[in-house]
Design an enzyme around this catalytic site. Structure first.
Site, PDB file in Angstrom:
ATOM      1  N   ASP A  15       2.307  -2.004   9.401  1.00  0.00           N
ATOM      2  CA  ASP A  15       2.676  -3.152  10.295  1.00  0.00           C
ATOM      3  C   ASP A  15       3.097  -2.817  11.611  1.00  0.00           C
ATOM      4  O   ASP A  15       3.917  -3.559  12.338  1.00  0.00           O
ATOM      5  CB  ASP A  15       3.676  -4.164   9.506  1.00  0.00           C
ATOM      6  N   HIS A  43      -4.218  -6.853   9.842  1.00  0.00           N
ATOM      7  CA  HIS A  43      -4.100  -6.392  11.313  1.00  0.00           C
ATOM      8  C   HIS A  43      -4.172  -7.645  12.300  1.00  0.00           C
ATOM      9  O   HIS A  43      -5.208  -8.264  12.165  1.00  0.00           O
ATOM     10  CB  HIS A  43      -5.212  -5.558  11.590  1.00  0.00           C
ATOM     11  N   LYS A 141     -12.448   3.713  -9.256  1.00  0.00           N
ATOM     12  CA  LYS A 141     -13.377   4.564  -8.492  1.00  0.00           C
ATOM     13  C   LYS A 141     -13.201   6.093  -9.094  1.00  0.00           C
ATOM     14  O   LYS A 141     -13.958   6.688  -9.317  1.00  0.00           O
ATOM     15  CB  LYS A 141     -12.918   4.489  -7.087  1.00  0.00           C
TER      16      LYS A 141
HETATM   17  P1  GDP Z   1      -0.833  -4.031  11.892  1.00  0.00           P
HETATM   18  O1  GDP Z   1      -1.249  -4.098  10.413  1.00  0.00           O
HETATM   19  O2  GDP Z   1      -0.379  -2.432  12.143  1.00  0.00           O
HETATM   20  O3  GDP Z   1      -1.920  -4.010  12.881  1.00  0.00           O
HETATM   21  O4  GDP Z   1       0.513  -4.785  12.350  1.00  0.00           O
HETATM   22  P2  GDP Z   1       0.937  -6.327  11.987  1.00  0.00           P
HETATM   23  O5  GDP Z   1      -0.196  -7.124  12.438  1.00  0.00           O
HETATM   24  O6  GDP Z   1       0.942  -6.562  10.601  1.00  0.00           O
HETATM   25  O7  GDP Z   1       2.162  -6.399  12.644  1.00  0.00           O
HETATM   26  C1  GDP Z   1       2.382  -6.359  13.932  1.00  0.00           C
HETATM   27  C2  GDP Z   1       2.818  -7.832  14.498  1.00  0.00           C
HETATM   28  O8  GDP Z   1       3.419  -7.402  15.786  1.00  0.00           O
HETATM   29  C3  GDP Z   1       1.962  -8.789  14.847  1.00  0.00           C
HETATM   30  O9  GDP Z   1       2.361 -10.069  14.849  1.00  0.00           O
HETATM   31  C4  GDP Z   1       1.538  -8.399  16.371  1.00  0.00           C
HETATM   32  O10 GDP Z   1       0.809  -9.577  17.042  1.00  0.00           O
HETATM   33  C5  GDP Z   1       2.644  -8.025  16.899  1.00  0.00           C
HETATM   34  N1  GDP Z   1       2.689  -7.190  18.221  1.00  0.00           N
HETATM   35  C6  GDP Z   1       1.963  -6.079  18.144  1.00  0.00           C
HETATM   36  N2  GDP Z   1       2.435  -5.369  19.241  1.00  0.00           N
HETATM   37  C7  GDP Z   1       3.393  -6.055  19.820  1.00  0.00           C
HETATM   38  C8  GDP Z   1       4.262  -5.773  20.823  1.00  0.00           C
HETATM   39  O11 GDP Z   1       4.191  -5.136  21.792  1.00  0.00           O
HETATM   40  N3  GDP Z   1       5.399  -6.859  21.102  1.00  0.00           N
HETATM   41  C9  GDP Z   1       5.413  -7.907  20.138  1.00  0.00           C
HETATM   42  N4  GDP Z   1       6.461  -8.701  20.383  1.00  0.00           N
HETATM   43  N5  GDP Z   1       4.720  -8.053  19.174  1.00  0.00           N
HETATM   44  C10 GDP Z   1       3.670  -7.112  18.992  1.00  0.00           C
END
Ligand code: GDP
Length: 424
Positions: A15, A43, A141
């Site tokens: 995340d 993601h 698997k």
């Molecule tokens: P992933 O699984 O690694 O892609 O991460 P997730 O999607 O589960 O969680 C990352 C969250 O942080 C998402 O809601 C993104 O939109 C948000 N996000 C990613 N980069 C940034 C950032 O630089 N700033 C802020 N405020 N939110 C971000």
């Protein structure tokens, strides 16, 4: 970046914001591949098509010229994949270029039920899985009784394999867990129908990969979770059932290790974790709740509140070492904008001794964090366009993280949008 093979991996517990980086990098990618895991990923991508939570489809899907591959190392629920493809297509995004490795494994309905009942049976060692059937699909698997996408196209093979495996799983589900058995015929019918729907996309991915390497294309390998959840190197048993590392990227994609020339580790400016497992910097107080709200830290797959903590340099250094990270993408710097002081964990105290490496999870669980407290910047960073626009204390914070982790900064996120990324 002509002819680059880049792996994107998480460096904490998942995340971290890998989706946003993969979406950004895929503007210049010719091929984007998920190499492990399945629908337990979530993601998040925010771009001009809208906001997406991609569980299975690679984040390169928004570039119509990029071939997106569900690699051999993945496990996929065909029904979920079809639903996700439809949802993406309904927002005007082409899914034409999505293909699935014929060697990838199928997550079957019995895997989802087994996931739930087996996790409950783990008692104190419950992993708190997403319940998407990932662990049981990998178990099959490794036990050599899995169903692969190729099998969905051949009724005789599918029938022979499924008839045998369903006997075993039904016996366990009914006798051990008191559940209803699955009907083999119904499953065979459903599986054949998935095969027919996905047929044009089920391919041998090796010619695609070989051509990309020979023609010096840009390849992006999209990791899920992080090495802290790796089956070998993570906080076992609170881990996933595959290898979300650069080594796993090679194995799961069929791209030899020597072709990988960039490994970007993604790290949040603080820590979060979903599910059980050691987390020495976890905040159980109001500050934890405050950061959860500021960062919107609720699971993309499960909606569960994420556990929150300060940045743990021991964890991130360990993960970047396992991966051989060449670059670091720090995300969510903006979430810390209002804080007066920001602690960073530089080591642990265990039985009075200072430790600066990651110990076995049994010891990790009992470690006390040792903090260095850095001054905050108390100023919004969201509008920054370059690293030079950031307040001095924000720059100092980033520099200190990079120094502790010993990896150079590639880019910094100051908001969820694709363009809120400051390149180093
Ligand atoms: P992933 O699984 O690694 O892609 O991460 P997730 O999607 O589960 O969680 C990352 C969250 O942080 C998402 O809601 C993104 O939109 C948000 N996000 C990613 N980069 C940034 C950032 O630089 N700033 C802020 N405020 N939110 C971000």
């Amino acid at each position: 970046m002509a002819g680059t093979v880049t792996v994107v991996v998480g460096t904490q517990w998942g995340d971290e914001g890998k989706g946003k980086l993969v979406d950004l990098l895929s503007k210049e990618a010719d091929l984007c591949m998920r190499f492990q895991g399945g629908g337990n990923a979530g993601h998040t991508v925010v771009n001009n098509y809208g906001e997406f939570k991609l569980h299975l489809v690679p984040c390169g899907i928004f570039n119509a010229n990029c071939i997106c591959v569900m690699g051999t190392g993945t496990v996929i629920d065909p029904q979920d994949l079809l639903a996700e493809m439809e949802a993406i297509a309904s927002k005007g995004v082409s899914v034409e270029q999505l293909v699935i490795s014929d060697r990838a494994h199928v997550v079957m309905p019995y895997h989802k039920l087994l996931d739930k009942v087996e996790d409950e049976a783990r008692g104190a060692y419950r992993v708190e899985t997403t319940g998407r059937g990932i662990g049981p699909a990998y178990t099959d698997k490794v036990g050599r009784i899995g169903i692969r996408f190729h099998d969905l196209l051949h009724e005789d093979i599918l029938r022979a394999k499924l008839s045998a495996v369903i006997k075993k799983h039904n016996a366990i589900l009914t006798h051990v867990y008191g559940q209803q058995p699955f009907d083999a015929e119904e499953l065979i019918e459903a599986a054949l129908a998935w095969g027919q729907q996905l047929k044009p996309r089920i391919v041998d991915t090796m010619p695609i990969v070989r051509a990309a390497l020979q023609e010096n294309k840009n390849v992006l390998l999209e990791g899920q979770l992080s090495a802290m959840k790796d089956i070998d190197w993570g906080s076992y048993p609170f881990v996933t059932s595959s290898s979300p590392t650069a080594a796993g990227a090679s194995a799961g994609s069929g791209i030899p290790p020597r072709y990988i020339n960039r490994v970007i580790g993604v790290a949040k400016a603080y820590s979060t974790q979903v599910g059980t497992g050691p987390m020495p910097t976890e905040l159980h107080d109001e500050m934890g709740a405050h950061l959860r709200t500021l960062g919107g830290e609720f699971g993309a797959t499960t909606g569960r509140p994420r556990r929150i903590g300060w940045f743990d340099a021991v964890v991130t250094r360990y993960v970047t070492e396992i991966n051989g990270c060449t670059d670091l993408n720090i995300t969510k710097l903006d979430v810390l904008d209002t804080l007066a002081e920001i602690p960073v964990c530089t080591g642990y105290r265990y039985k009075g001794e200072l430790i600066e490496h990651l110990p076995d999870p049994v010891i990790h669980e009992k470690c006390e964090p040792v903090y260095e407290v850095l001054p905050g910047w108390q100023q919004s960073t969201e509008q920054a366009k370059t690293l030079a626009d950031l307040p001095r204390n924000a720059r100092n914070y980033l520099d200190r993280l990079a120094e502790l982790v010993n990896v150079r900064i590639h880019s910094v996120g100051v908001g969820p949008n694709r363009d809120q990324t400051l390149m180093a």
